[in-house]
Design an enzyme around this catalytic site. Structure first.
Site, PDB file in Angstrom:
ATOM      1  N   LYS A  11       0.797  -1.451   0.021  1.00  0.00           N
ATOM      2  CA  LYS A  11      -0.073   0.039   0.008  1.00  0.00           C
ATOM      3  C   LYS A  11       0.786   1.225  -0.088  1.00  0.00           C
ATOM      4  CE  LYS A  11       0.612   1.453   4.346  1.00  0.00           C
ATOM      5  NZ  LYS A  11       1.255   2.778   4.938  1.00  0.00           N
ATOM      6  N   ASP A 137      -2.527  -2.014  10.388  1.00  0.00           N
ATOM      7  CA  ASP A 137      -3.001  -1.756   8.939  1.00  0.00           C
ATOM      8  C   ASP A 137      -3.381  -3.034   8.324  1.00  0.00           C
ATOM      9  OD1 ASP A 137      -1.631   0.711   8.439  1.00  0.00           O
ATOM     10  OD2 ASP A 137       0.351   0.061   8.187  1.00  0.00           O
TER      11      ASP A 137
HETATM   12  O1  C5P Z   1      -0.562  -1.741  15.145  1.00  0.00           O
HETATM   13  P1  C5P Z   1       1.007  -1.982  14.936  1.00  0.00           P
HETATM   14  O2  C5P Z   1       1.702  -2.912  15.718  1.00  0.00           O
HETATM   15  O3  C5P Z   1       1.365  -2.084  13.114  1.00  0.00           O
HETATM   16  O4  C5P Z   1       1.709  -0.626  15.204  1.00  0.00           O
HETATM   17  C1  C5P Z   1       3.039  -0.387  15.579  1.00  0.00           C
HETATM   18  C2  C5P Z   1       3.171   0.914  16.139  1.00  0.00           C
HETATM   19  O5  C5P Z   1       3.044   2.055  15.524  1.00  0.00           O
HETATM   20  C3  C5P Z   1       2.451   0.991  17.541  1.00  0.00           C
HETATM   21  O6  C5P Z   1       3.161   0.501  18.565  1.00  0.00           O
HETATM   22  C4  C5P Z   1       2.676   2.389  17.794  1.00  0.00           C
HETATM   23  O7  C5P Z   1       3.581   2.913  18.346  1.00  0.00           O
HETATM   24  C5  C5P Z   1       2.491   2.979  16.298  1.00  0.00           C
HETATM   25  N1  C5P Z   1       1.146   3.119  16.116  1.00  0.00           N
HETATM   26  C6  C5P Z   1       0.206   4.184  16.684  1.00  0.00           C
HETATM   27  N2  C5P Z   1      -1.022   4.415  16.372  1.00  0.00           N
HETATM   28  C7  C5P Z   1      -1.612   3.960  15.201  1.00  0.00           C
HETATM   29  C8  C5P Z   1      -0.936   2.863  14.623  1.00  0.00           C
HETATM   30  C9  C5P Z   1       0.367   2.505  14.847  1.00  0.00           C
HETATM   31  O8  C5P Z   1       0.982   4.985  17.416  1.00  0.00           O
HETATM   32  N3  C5P Z   1      -2.805   4.185  14.840  1.00  0.00           N
END
Ligand code: C5P
Length: 294
Positions: A11, A137
């Site tokens: 993406k 994502d």
């Molecule tokens: O959800 P995911 O594990 O992919 O997110 C990785 C990191 O990105 C999270 O630990 C956080 O620090 C940050 N993040 C965030 N807010 C979001 C998505 C991701 O702060 N909406």
């Protein structure tokens, strides 16, 4: 043994806005996303009778339980109450890693899609809710196509496909930035490059390619560009080759240029290949059909 094949598209963020911190440690986001034709391929073998294994053809991506594909498969089997009696997942990577292209999340989404094609336990909406437990994502990667993503990234609104004859040139520089560190840095620095999301939505509705190019924006780009001067230099090369816009995607480090001419995109890619080993050409993908409606 049952063998399932699945494709996992990367993406790009046409826009990325960070609206604020949330009590759960995440951030509220507002992003216009598009799936592109640069894809990973996955093979799942069910019923191997062996312990689970996840392998990838790139050494920098973890095999085994650390891989998001494993986490997605575990989450699916636990939630569905199924046991495939051995599972082998093989991932062939084309999407650059640590790139802001949701490569790992898209692979995880592909595992959920493949398992749900086989077991058929969940609606599309239920599958996205399961995906959110694997990563922010993943719901978008299941949804695909052009979409507005809000909340952590899971509140999705379908948008029209992009106009025809738009081409992306993607460059993956050597550096990679840490996503959690960039969110922390943005909390301190504040957003200085806020996208005009309404203008991007209107540009897509109007199928106005130049307005889409002009409204590409990413709240993380000033922070990343301050640390890595290549961001500005690569954007300038893309624009000098006739890109109608160029931006960082996600938290980087891929920088993409948007072109109305395939020939110009091709000539930009040729020149950039001299500077960067990883340069790719891609096009937007249409939204996938709804497989399991409610
Ligand atoms: O959800 P995911 O594990 O992919 O997110 C990785 C990191 O990105 C999270 O630990 C956080 O620090 C940050 N993040 C965030 N807010 C979001 C998505 C991701 O702060 N909406």
């Amino acid at each position: 043994m049952i063998v399932l094949h699945e494709t996992a598209p990367g993406k790009l963020n046409l826009t990325l806005d960070v609206l604020g911190q949330r009590p759960d440690g995440y951030h509220d986001l507002e992003m216009v996303m598009v799936s592109v034709s640069l894809c990973d391929s996955l093979t799942l073998e069910l019923g191997t009778g062996e312990p689970w294994s996840v392998t990838c053809d790139r050494s920098e991506i973890p095999d085994g339980p650390e891989n998001l594909c494993w986490k997605a498969a575990r989450a699916y089997c636990d939630a569905a109450g199924v046991d495939p009696d051995g599972l082998r997942i093989r991932v062939k990577k084309h999407i650059p890693a640590q790139a802001g292209m949701a490569g790992g999340s898209s692979d995880a989404a592909a595992v959920l899609r493949a398992l749900n094609r086989h077991y058929g336990r969940f609606s599309d909406e239920e599958l996205r809710a399961l995906g959110l437990r694997v990563g922010s994502d993943v719901p978008y990667c299941l949804f695909g196509g052009v979409a507005l993503a809000r909340g952590r990234g899971e509140l999705l609104t379908r948008l029209p496909d992009l106009p025809k004859e738009l081409y992306f040139v993607l460059i993956k520089p050597e550096f990679s930035a840490s996503t959690p560190a960039l969110f922390r840095a943005l909390d301190t620095a504040g957003v200085t490059a806020r996208p005009d999301t309404a203008a991007m939505l209107s540009a897509i509705q109007q199928q106005d390619r130049n307005a889409i190019g002009a409204n590409l924006q990413n709240a993380f780009e000033p922070l990343v560009a301050a640390q890595y001067p290549q961001v500005k230099a690569l954007r300038q090369i893309l624009l000098a080759h006739g890109a109608i816009g160029a931006r960082l995607t996600g938290t980087g480090s891929v920088i993409f240029g948007l072109f109305c001419s395939k020939l110009r995109a091709f000539s930009a890619a040729l020149e950039l290949e001299e500077l960067c080993p990883q340069v790719h050409l891609a096009e937007a993908l249409p939204a996938p059909p709804c497989v399991h409606p409610l």
